[in-house]
Design a protein around this motif. Structure first.
Motif, PDB file in Angstrom:
ATOM      1  N   ARG A 192      23.324  29.484  49.395  1.00  0.00           N
ATOM      2  CA  ARG A 192      24.318  28.569  49.970  1.00  0.00           C
ATOM      3  C   ARG A 192      24.492  27.309  49.134  1.00  0.00           C
ATOM      4  NH1 ARG A 192      22.716  24.707  53.492  1.00  0.00           N
ATOM      5  NH2 ARG A 192      20.886  25.974  54.030  1.00  0.00           N
ATOM      6  N   LEU A 193      23.402  26.773  48.612  1.00  0.00           N
ATOM      7  CA  LEU A 193      23.447  25.477  47.926  1.00  0.00           C
ATOM      8  C   LEU A 193      23.633  25.581  46.420  1.00  0.00           C
ATOM      9  CD1 LEU A 193      20.487  23.790  49.829  1.00  0.00           C
ATOM     10  CD2 LEU A 193      22.931  23.357  50.188  1.00  0.00           C
ATOM     11  N   VAL A 194      23.224  26.693  45.846  1.00  0.00           N
ATOM     12  CA  VAL A 194      23.214  26.791  44.382  1.00  0.00           C
ATOM     13  C   VAL A 194      24.086  27.936  43.869  1.00  0.00           C
ATOM     14  CG1 VAL A 194      21.763  26.993  42.327  1.00  0.00           C
ATOM     15  CG2 VAL A 194      20.880  25.799  44.351  1.00  0.00           C
ATOM     16  N   THR A 195      23.754  29.174  44.287  1.00  0.00           N
ATOM     17  CA  THR A 195      24.443  30.320  43.699  1.00  0.00           C
ATOM     18  C   THR A 195      25.936  30.328  44.012  1.00  0.00           C
ATOM     19  OG1 THR A 195      22.431  31.666  43.840  1.00  0.00           O
ATOM     20  CG2 THR A 195      24.511  32.831  43.550  1.00  0.00           C
ATOM     21  N   GLU A 196      26.304  30.278  45.276  1.00  0.00           N
ATOM     22  CA  GLU A 196      27.717  30.396  45.635  1.00  0.00           C
ATOM     23  C   GLU A 196      28.555  29.233  45.107  1.00  0.00           C
ATOM     24  OE1 GLU A 196      29.147  32.991  46.607  1.00  0.00           O
ATOM     25  OE2 GLU A 196      27.278  34.103  46.884  1.00  0.00           O
ATOM     26  N   PRO A 197      28.107  27.978  45.217  1.00  0.00           N
ATOM     27  CA  PRO A 197      28.897  26.895  44.594  1.00  0.00           C
ATOM     28  C   PRO A 197      29.057  27.094  43.090  1.00  0.00           C
ATOM     29  CG  PRO A 197      27.309  25.977  46.139  1.00  0.00           C
ATOM     30  CD  PRO A 197      26.971  27.429  45.999  1.00  0.00           C
ATOM     31  N   SER A 198      28.006  27.580  42.438  1.00  0.00           N
ATOM     32  CA  SER A 198      28.092  27.815  40.993  1.00  0.00           C
ATOM     33  C   SER A 198      29.107  28.903  40.670  1.00  0.00           C
ATOM     34  CB  SER A 198      26.720  28.208  40.433  1.00  0.00           C
ATOM     35  OG  SER A 198      25.782  27.173  40.602  1.00  0.00           O
ATOM     36  N   ILE A 199      29.122  29.964  41.476  1.00  0.00           N
ATOM     37  CA  ILE A 199      30.071  31.049  41.266  1.00  0.00           C
ATOM     38  C   ILE A 199      31.505  30.538  41.370  1.00  0.00           C
ATOM     39  CG2 ILE A 199      30.942  33.228  42.192  1.00  0.00           C
ATOM     40  CD1 ILE A 199      28.274  33.460  40.721  1.00  0.00           C
ATOM     41  N   GLU A 200      31.767  29.678  42.357  1.00  0.00           N
ATOM     42  CA  GLU A 200      33.111  29.125  42.519  1.00  0.00           C
ATOM     43  C   GLU A 200      33.482  28.247  41.327  1.00  0.00           C
ATOM     44  OE1 GLU A 200      35.423  29.823  44.778  1.00  0.00           O
ATOM     45  OE2 GLU A 200      34.004  31.346  45.446  1.00  0.00           O
ATOM     46  N   ILE A 201      32.548  27.430  40.865  1.00  0.00           N
ATOM     47  CA  ILE A 201      32.808  26.554  39.712  1.00  0.00           C
ATOM     48  C   ILE A 201      33.112  27.386  38.471  1.00  0.00           C
ATOM     49  CG2 ILE A 201      31.761  24.887  38.134  1.00  0.00           C
ATOM     50  CD1 ILE A 201      30.148  23.847  40.585  1.00  0.00           C
ATOM     51  N   VAL A 202      32.307  28.413  38.251  1.00  0.00           N
ATOM     52  CA  VAL A 202      32.494  29.272  37.072  1.00  0.00           C
ATOM     53  C   VAL A 202      33.796  30.047  37.176  1.00  0.00           C
ATOM     54  CG1 VAL A 202      31.577  31.271  35.823  1.00  0.00           C
ATOM     55  CG2 VAL A 202      30.037  29.443  36.568  1.00  0.00           C
ATOM     56  N   ARG A 203      34.125  30.535  38.364  1.00  0.00           N
ATOM     57  CA  ARG A 203      35.371  31.277  38.547  1.00  0.00           C
ATOM     58  C   ARG A 203      36.571  30.402  38.184  1.00  0.00           C
ATOM     59  NH1 ARG A 203      34.926  32.554  43.630  1.00  0.00           N
ATOM     60  NH2 ARG A 203      34.185  34.698  43.349  1.00  0.00           N
ATOM     61  N   ASP A 204      36.587  29.172  38.676  1.00  0.00           N
ATOM     62  CA  ASP A 204      37.687  28.263  38.349  1.00  0.00           C
ATOM     63  C   ASP A 204      37.714  27.947  36.859  1.00  0.00           C
ATOM     64  OD1 ASP A 204      38.408  28.188  40.996  1.00  0.00           O
ATOM     65  OD2 ASP A 204      37.386  26.305  41.436  1.00  0.00           O
ATOM     66  N   PHE A 205      36.556  27.798  36.283  1.00  0.00           N
ATOM     67  CA  PHE A 205      36.457  27.490  34.857  1.00  0.00           C
ATOM     68  C   PHE A 205      37.023  28.620  34.000  1.00  0.00           C
ATOM     69  CE2 PHE A 205      33.671  27.870  31.000  1.00  0.00           C
ATOM     70  CZ  PHE A 205      34.184  26.783  30.308  1.00  0.00           C
ATOM     71  N   LEU A 206      36.713  29.850  34.362  1.00  0.00           N
ATOM     72  CA  LEU A 206      37.188  30.986  33.581  1.00  0.00           C
ATOM     73  C   LEU A 206      38.670  31.265  33.798  1.00  0.00           C
ATOM     74  CD1 LEU A 206      34.203  33.487  33.961  1.00  0.00           C
ATOM     75  CD2 LEU A 206      34.700  31.941  32.069  1.00  0.00           C
ATOM     76  N   ARG A 207      39.219  30.765  34.901  1.00  0.00           N
ATOM     77  CA  ARG A 207      40.648  30.943  35.160  1.00  0.00           C
ATOM     78  C   ARG A 207      41.489  29.904  34.446  1.00  0.00           C
ATOM     79  NH1 ARG A 207      40.387  31.975  41.645  1.00  0.00           N
ATOM     80  NH2 ARG A 207      40.246  34.248  41.604  1.00  0.00           N
ATOM     81  N   ASP A 208      40.911  28.864  33.951  1.00  0.00           N
ATOM     82  CA  ASP A 208      41.644  27.746  33.369  1.00  0.00           C
ATOM     83  C   ASP A 208      42.508  28.210  32.201  1.00  0.00           C
ATOM     84  OD1 ASP A 208      40.793  24.627  31.739  1.00  0.00           O
ATOM     85  OD2 ASP A 208      42.466  25.135  33.023  1.00  0.00           O
ATOM     86  N   ASP A 209      43.721  27.663  32.108  1.00  0.00           N
ATOM     87  CA  ASP A 209      44.647  27.945  31.010  1.00  0.00           C
ATOM     88  C   ASP A 209      44.989  29.425  30.892  1.00  0.00           C
ATOM     89  OD1 ASP A 209      44.659  25.283  30.330  1.00  0.00           O
ATOM     90  OD2 ASP A 209      42.964  25.484  28.970  1.00  0.00           O
ATOM     91  N   GLY A 210      44.906  30.144  32.013  1.00  0.00           N
ATOM     92  CA  GLY A 210      45.265  31.554  31.975  1.00  0.00           C
ATOM     93  C   GLY A 210      44.266  32.437  31.265  1.00  0.00           C
ATOM     94  N   HIS A 211      43.112  31.890  30.912  1.00  0.00           N
ATOM     95  CA  HIS A 211      42.093  32.670  30.198  1.00  0.00           C
ATOM     96  C   HIS A 211      41.175  33.289  31.246  1.00  0.00           C
ATOM     97  CE1 HIS A 211      39.615  33.709  26.726  1.00  0.00           C
ATOM     98  NE2 HIS A 211      38.561  33.318  27.406  1.00  0.00           N
ATOM     99  N   VAL A 212      41.570  34.430  31.767  1.00  0.00           N
ATOM    100  CA  VAL A 212      40.858  35.037  32.892  1.00  0.00           C
ATOM    101  C   VAL A 212      39.867  36.075  32.380  1.00  0.00           C
ATOM    102  CG1 VAL A 212      41.109  36.296  35.052  1.00  0.00           C
ATOM    103  CG2 VAL A 212      42.874  34.684  34.339  1.00  0.00           C
ATOM    104  N   LEU A 213      38.639  35.929  32.830  1.00  0.00           N
ATOM    105  CA  LEU A 213      37.620  36.912  32.466  1.00  0.00           C
ATOM    106  C   LEU A 213      36.732  37.121  33.678  1.00  0.00           C
ATOM    107  CD1 LEU A 213      36.373  38.706  30.370  1.00  0.00           C
ATOM    108  CD2 LEU A 213      35.112  36.765  29.479  1.00  0.00           C
ATOM    109  N   ILE A 214      37.284  37.771  34.703  1.00  0.00           N
ATOM    110  CA  ILE A 214      36.557  37.927  35.952  1.00  0.00           C
ATOM    111  C   ILE A 214      36.623  39.385  36.390  1.00  0.00           C
ATOM    112  CG2 ILE A 214      36.395  37.206  38.356  1.00  0.00           C
ATOM    113  CD1 ILE A 214      37.669  34.620  37.627  1.00  0.00           C
ATOM    114  N   PRO A 215      35.484  40.037  36.494  1.00  0.00           N
ATOM    115  CA  PRO A 215      35.472  41.417  36.965  1.00  0.00           C
ATOM    116  C   PRO A 215      35.503  41.449  38.484  1.00  0.00           C
ATOM    117  CG  PRO A 215      33.251  40.705  36.529  1.00  0.00           C
ATOM    118  CD  PRO A 215      34.150  39.536  36.198  1.00  0.00           C
ATOM    119  N   PRO A 216      35.623  42.635  39.081  1.00  0.00           N
ATOM    120  CA  PRO A 216      35.489  42.715  40.541  1.00  0.00           C
ATOM    121  C   PRO A 216      34.155  42.123  40.987  1.00  0.00           C
ATOM    122  CG  PRO A 216      36.315  44.769  39.653  1.00  0.00           C
ATOM    123  CD  PRO A 216      35.930  43.926  38.478  1.00  0.00           C
ATOM    124  N   ILE A 217      34.201  41.293  42.012  1.00  0.00           N
ATOM    125  CA  ILE A 217      33.003  40.592  42.458  1.00  0.00           C
ATOM    126  C   ILE A 217      32.274  41.407  43.514  1.00  0.00           C
ATOM    127  CG2 ILE A 217      32.136  38.505  43.574  1.00  0.00           C
ATOM    128  CD1 ILE A 217      33.163  38.059  40.795  1.00  0.00           C
TER     129      ILE A 217
END
Length: 375
Positions: A332-357
């Motif tokens: 709740r405090l570490v993994t999931e917030p980190s996943i959201e941060i990384v997901r947004d980071f990888l989506r930036d500028d249309g550079h998407v690199l996200i597999p099925p979660i």
């Protein structure tokens, strides 16, 4: 209308059209002279309004409305690759977090711990085991000889090679480790890295009181699983503790004990006392290291051009005696917030690199809550 005598000298860029005008003037004057030789030259007025100056050439390329040159000025192949950096003091769960992220994205871990770079002393250096890696590839782990003088420049060179290899395979590099000097040398001072990569910084943090308590427990557990025997294997009374793997906390502290361990003149009681003192010194020095690393991260934040996302894992560490409680709080405090941060980071500028979660992946080390945060 202007008088011909008042015409200013032509500017350089207007030379050709004005020369044509002047040629017309001269021709007119000659005609006048032929018709009235000896007569005063009549005053003349010349109109420039009829002179047609050359127009600028049409653009070579035009775009429909809404389309710009941006894709040509900043093409996709010039965009910087994405790199995740996991920081934190010793024992705050950096390795666990990096593995958690790597199991949710196509990623590989690059070690940035200056002691884990060396081969050997698996217990003392707290290297992740094969089981703990959960199949996630790790780079720069145990690549240097134990007596090698491995510098920040060496790290940057090896790290850039590893990052390039990971990116070429279409995967995301995760740099993880507690050696902030290595991270600064790479992210702040290395031109090759800065020209190629964009970073997302995650900081796993734990309050000092809770962390110190945990670090003390961790040292006791390290002793139980063989720290003393492991250090004894590399003991050398003439060794240099300022270089190589012998810099690791847990090695120099044991020196006094090993020097008298086999001395028949020293009683068992004294030997036990010296050993206990060495173990306490390991605990003290580990806590001091954690404090220095914490302060270095705070200082590094002001030097980085990227945002550092702090993730407070204190509550999870407080529940480390309860496996289910720890896992729930950590997620709740570490993994999931980190996943959201990384997901947004990888989506930036249309550079998407996200597999099925996988929304509910198997949490590593679930049978031992304490072991999950020893790194």
């Amino acid at each position: 209308m202007i008088d011909a005598n008042d015409v200013e000298p032509p500017k350089k860029k207007e030379v050709l059209p004005l020369l044509e005008v002047m040629a017309c003037v001269v021709a007119s004057l000659r005609r006048c002279c032929r018709h009235s030789r000896g007569a005063p030259l009549p005053s003349m007025r010349i109109s420039f309004s009829a002179v047609k100056l050359p127009q600028p050439p049409p653009p070579l390329l035009t775009f429909p409305a809404g389309i710009t040159m941006d894709p040509f000025i900043n093409p996709p192949w010039w965009r910087k690759e994405k790199v995740i950096v996991v920081m934190g003091s010793t024992g705050t769960g950096k390795s666990k977090l990096s593995i958690d992220i790597a199991r949710r994205f196509p990623a590989e871990v690059v070690n940035s711990d200056k002691i884990q770079i060396f081969r050997g002393l698996e217990i003392v250096t707290n290297k992740v085991t094969e089981d703990e890696c959960c199949g996630v590839p790790h780079h720069l782990m145990g690549i240097a000889d134990s007596d090698e003088d491995f510098t920040s420049d060496d790290f940057c060179r090896h790290a850039n090679d590893a990052l390039s290899s990971i990116v070429k395979r279409g995967r995301v590099p995760i740099i993880a480790g507690g050696s902030n000097s290595y991270i600064k040398a790479l992210a702040n001072d290395d031109y090759e890295f800065r020209s190629k990569y964009e970073c997302c910084f995650l900081w796993a943090d734990v309050s000092s009181k809770v962390l110190n308590s945990f670090l003390s427990e961790r040292v006791d557990r390290m002793v139980e699983i063989g720290l003393v025997d492991e250090v004894r294997g590399i003991f050398n009374p003439t060794a240099d503790y300022s270089r190589g793997i012998r810099q690791a906390i847990g090695v120099p502290e044991m020196d006094d004990f090993f020097r008298i361990e086999w001395d028949p003149k020293v009683s068992c009681e004294v030997k036990v006392k010296i050993l206990r003192k060495a173990i306490e010194k390991i605990k003290t020095n580990t806590c001091k290291l954690a404090k220095r690393q914490h302060m270095n991260i705070i200082r590094l934040q002001t030097q980085l051009e990227w945002t550092v996302h702090r993730l407070d894992a204190t509550e999870a560490f407080q529940k480390r005696g309860n496996p289910d409680g720890f896992q729930e709080a950590w997620k709740r405090l570490v993994t999931e917030p980190s996943i959201e941060i990384v997901r947004d980071f990888l989506r930036d500028d249309g550079h998407v690199l996200i597999p099925p979660i996988n929304t509910n992946p198997r949490m590593p080390f679930a049978t031992n809550a304490v072991a999950t945060v020893t790194r």
